[in-house]
Enzyme design. Structure first.
Site, PDB file in Angstrom:
ATOM      1  N   TYR A   5       0.730  -1.190   0.138  1.00 56.32           N
ATOM      2  CA  TYR A   5       0.075   0.067  -0.131  1.00 56.32           C
ATOM      3  C   TYR A   5       0.795   1.201  -0.128  1.00 56.32           C
ATOM      4  CZ  TYR A   5      -4.354  -2.654   0.723  1.00 56.32           C
ATOM      5  OH  TYR A   5      -5.363  -3.429   0.634  1.00 56.32           O
ATOM      6  N   GLY A  45      -7.992  -7.285  -2.052  1.00 53.03           N
ATOM      7  CA  GLY A  45      -7.554  -6.114  -1.176  1.00 53.03           C
ATOM      8  C   GLY A  45      -8.386  -5.812   0.137  1.00 53.03           C
ATOM      9  N   SER A  46      -8.297  -4.272   0.220  1.00 51.87           N
ATOM     10  CA  SER A  46      -8.747  -3.940   1.613  1.00 51.87           C
ATOM     11  C   SER A  46     -10.215  -3.949   1.797  1.00 51.87           C
ATOM     12  CB  SER A  46      -8.378  -2.644   1.590  1.00 51.87           C
ATOM     13  OG  SER A  46      -9.056  -2.105   2.675  1.00 51.87           O
ATOM     14  N   THR A  47     -10.660  -4.577   2.884  1.00 52.99           N
ATOM     15  CA  THR A  47     -12.042  -4.468   3.119  1.00 52.99           C
ATOM     16  C   THR A  47     -12.736  -2.985   3.327  1.00 52.99           C
ATOM     17  OG1 THR A  47     -11.478  -4.489   5.507  1.00 52.99           O
ATOM     18  CG2 THR A  47     -11.936  -6.402   4.335  1.00 52.99           C
ATOM     19  N   VAL A  48     -12.036  -1.922   3.166  1.00 50.72           N
ATOM     20  CA  VAL A  48     -12.641  -0.696   3.439  1.00 50.72           C
ATOM     21  C   VAL A  48     -13.216  -0.559   1.965  1.00 50.72           C
ATOM     22  CG1 VAL A  48     -10.768   0.957   2.840  1.00 50.72           C
ATOM     23  CG2 VAL A  48     -12.611   1.603   4.457  1.00 50.72           C
TER      24      VAL A  48
END
Lengths: 412, 147
Positions: free
Chosen positions: A385, B64-67
């Site tokens: 990220y 990827g991200s859970t947001v």
């Protein structure tokens, strides 16, 4: 196919238990229909990802306030991902005023619903430790991967705002990893190293597995030795960031994979991969987007550092100081910070030039205000990220290498 | 005779027409795009520096991200969202993003999956598509190469 609702759930949907529960139920049943689920199931705990202005934006703040204004209250123990800025001193962390204001608005809305204010990406070290087989509605890709993989609990990768609905109702949609038939291995990965992995190799392995597996469930064979909780935390986080790993079976190590046969159950592997020492070195090379040895920040704690990891940095420093041309930050949750304060370790670290950043992390706080060009880390997740969320080039290394770079003032 | 694919609708919406943007790589919205401009910011992704705003976004699956759903909601709030999403396999995060778009901003962002073929190979960037979420169909009205 319609979703089966209990009598109580139908009453909630009809508004008999108030506006907030009706609103949450409308969203959950729509999600259930969309993914073809048969019903909703109760969960033991919820972990929220509607946590930082940096990743939720104005839309997330507005959504939280809208739901809070309905008088929503959480009905099961609910924790939350890291705070969007240093919780002890956001001004010293160069947080812009507007950002801080929006973060506090978000926190106020969520706290009014009854969240346990444990702002952490590692809720499995705390007050809602999942048991084997327990159903959860968790977010935070690394925590979901850890809960499924290491603890054998059952959670899908829930998402922001829907997580709030799950917490209000104490329920989630019965789909994906809640169902046994979806938890068996799909792909085999033979790890060909005749020794236990070195610490950095867990991050590199996770990063590589994420790229290789995507969202398929891997069964890893050949892992030697006894990885620590922290090793598995690092591995899960990297794999969940570079890919979509929500459950990984490591034969002989994770609870649903005592044997290869148990891990695959009725399924046969659709693909077999091999990972060698050379592959991990190549992966490490790919993870370094910066090839020079200049570094502006060394950032540890993605996921947030445990007490053990913080103490290890103190031990590795062994009385030496961080070079004056470099920032060296450790991110940790309030639980770990309390403990290392009591142990006197925080004072030692700060005297050596280390900054403890409280209840937040480099990815979800406004770190770009510092204009760091190069960040070194021991986290495969942070490497993934960092280029986008920190606007920096990344250098990956072991914790030891990070500490040595901190003392020297450059990568070694 | 236009090519038509029959799939499954994971998030409902009205019939729409639009231009496709296609990737064969999985995509995650957090760290994947700037939610106020719709530009892809993921340096690891093959759509880096391209815009998904107003397009029918075709990729194999979410990652990827859970947001992710909150990022999608901000795309909707800032009118930078894709028109629709087509996947081989929908994961629940982006499906929720589409559902929340309707619930909070009354915006349709239909999502469809499971076409029985690799949809990212069948559709090309620039193709003009017609999507009917109720019928579960995706029709290629015009190929990008035709122009």
């Amino acid at each position: 196919m319609a979703v089966f609702l209990t009598e109580e759930e139908r009453a909630i949907l009809n508004g008999e238990q108030g506006e907030a529960r009706k609103f949450a139920m409308e969203i959950l049943t729509t999600v259930a229909e969309g993914c073809g689920a048969k019903r909703l199931i109760p969960v033991q705990s919820v972990h929220l990802v509607l946590h930082t202005y940096k990743s939720c934006f104005d839309a997330g703040v507005e959504a939280a306030e809208k739901i809070a204004a309905m008088g929503a209250k959480f009905s099961v123990p609910t924790t939350i991902d890291p705070y969007g800025m240093d919780a002890e001193d956001w001004k010293a962390a160069k947080t812009p005023e507007h950002y801080a204001h929006m973060q506090m608005r978000l926190a106020k809305a969520i706290e009014s619903m009854g969240v346990i204010p444990y702002w952490t990406c590692t809720p499995y070290y705390g007050f809602t430790i999942p048991k084997f087989g327990e159903h959860l509605a968790w977010t935070e890709s690394s925590a979901v991967a850890f809960a499924n993989t290491v603890l054998g609990a059952r959670s899908n990768r829930e998402t922001a705002i829907v997580d709030v609905c799950c917490a209000i109702l104490g329920r989630t949609v019965e789909t994906g990893l809640h169902l046994q038939e979806n938890r068996y291995g799909e792909v085999r990965v033979n790890l060909e190293l005749d020794r236990p992995l070195k610490q950095w190799e867990y991050g590199a392995l996770g990063f590589r597995l994420g790229k290789t597996l995507g969202n398929r469930i891997g069964v890893v064979t050949g892992m030697q030795g006894t990885p620590t909780h922290e090793n598995l935390k690092t591995l899960c986080a990297a794999g969940a960031a570079s890919g979509s790993i929500a459950l990984l079976h490591i034969v002989g190590i994770t609870p649903e994979a005592r044997t290869v046969e148990e891990a695959f159950g009725p399924k046969s592997p659709t693909a077999v991969y091999t990972i060698t020492e050379r592959d991990l070195l190549d992966t490490r090379s790919d993870m370094n987007t910066h090839k020079g040895n200049n570094i502006d920040l060394i950032a540890l704690g993605c996921p947030q550092y445990t007490i053990n990891e913080i103490v290890k940095v103190r031990d590795l420093l062994a009385g030496r100081k961080i070079a004056s041309n470099i920032q060296f930050w450790i991110y940790a949750n309030s639980f770990a910070i309390d403990m290392v304060e009591k142990m006197g370790v925080r004072k030692e670290l700060e005297e050596a030039g280390v900054t403890i950043r409280a209840e937040t992390c480099m990815i979800i706080s406004p770190i770009h205000e510092w204009n760091f060009r190069v960040i070194m880390t021991d986290s495969g997740k942070c490497v993934h990220y960092g280029p986008m969320e920190c606007n920096a080039e990344m250098v990956f290394g072991s914790t030891e290498e990070c500490v040595e770079a901190g003392v020297a003032g450059h990568a070694i | 005779m236009n090519k038509i694919f029959q799939g499954r609708t994971a998030a409902a919406g009205h019939v729409i027409e639009g231009e496709a943007i296609v990737s064969s790589m999985p995509f995650g919205f957090f760290g994947g795009c700037n939610p106020r401009t719709g530009m892809v910011i993921d340096k690891w992704h093959d759509l880096y520096d391209k815009s998904i705003t107003g397009k029918i976004f075709v990729y194999p699956e979410g990652r990827g991200s859970t947001v992710g759903a909150a990022v999608m909601l901000e795309l909707v709030r800032t009118k930078s969202a894709p028109l629709a999403i087509l996947n081989n396999h929908c994961e629940i995060i982006s499906q929720c993003g589409c559902i929340l778009a309707k619930k909070f901003y009354d915006v349709d962002m239909p999502m469809m999956e499971a076409f029985g073929v690799d949809i990212t190979q069948e559709i090309q960037t620039g193709d003009w598509l017609r999507i009917d979420p109720e019928a579960g169909t995706v029709e290629i009205l015009r190929r990008s190469a035709d122009e």
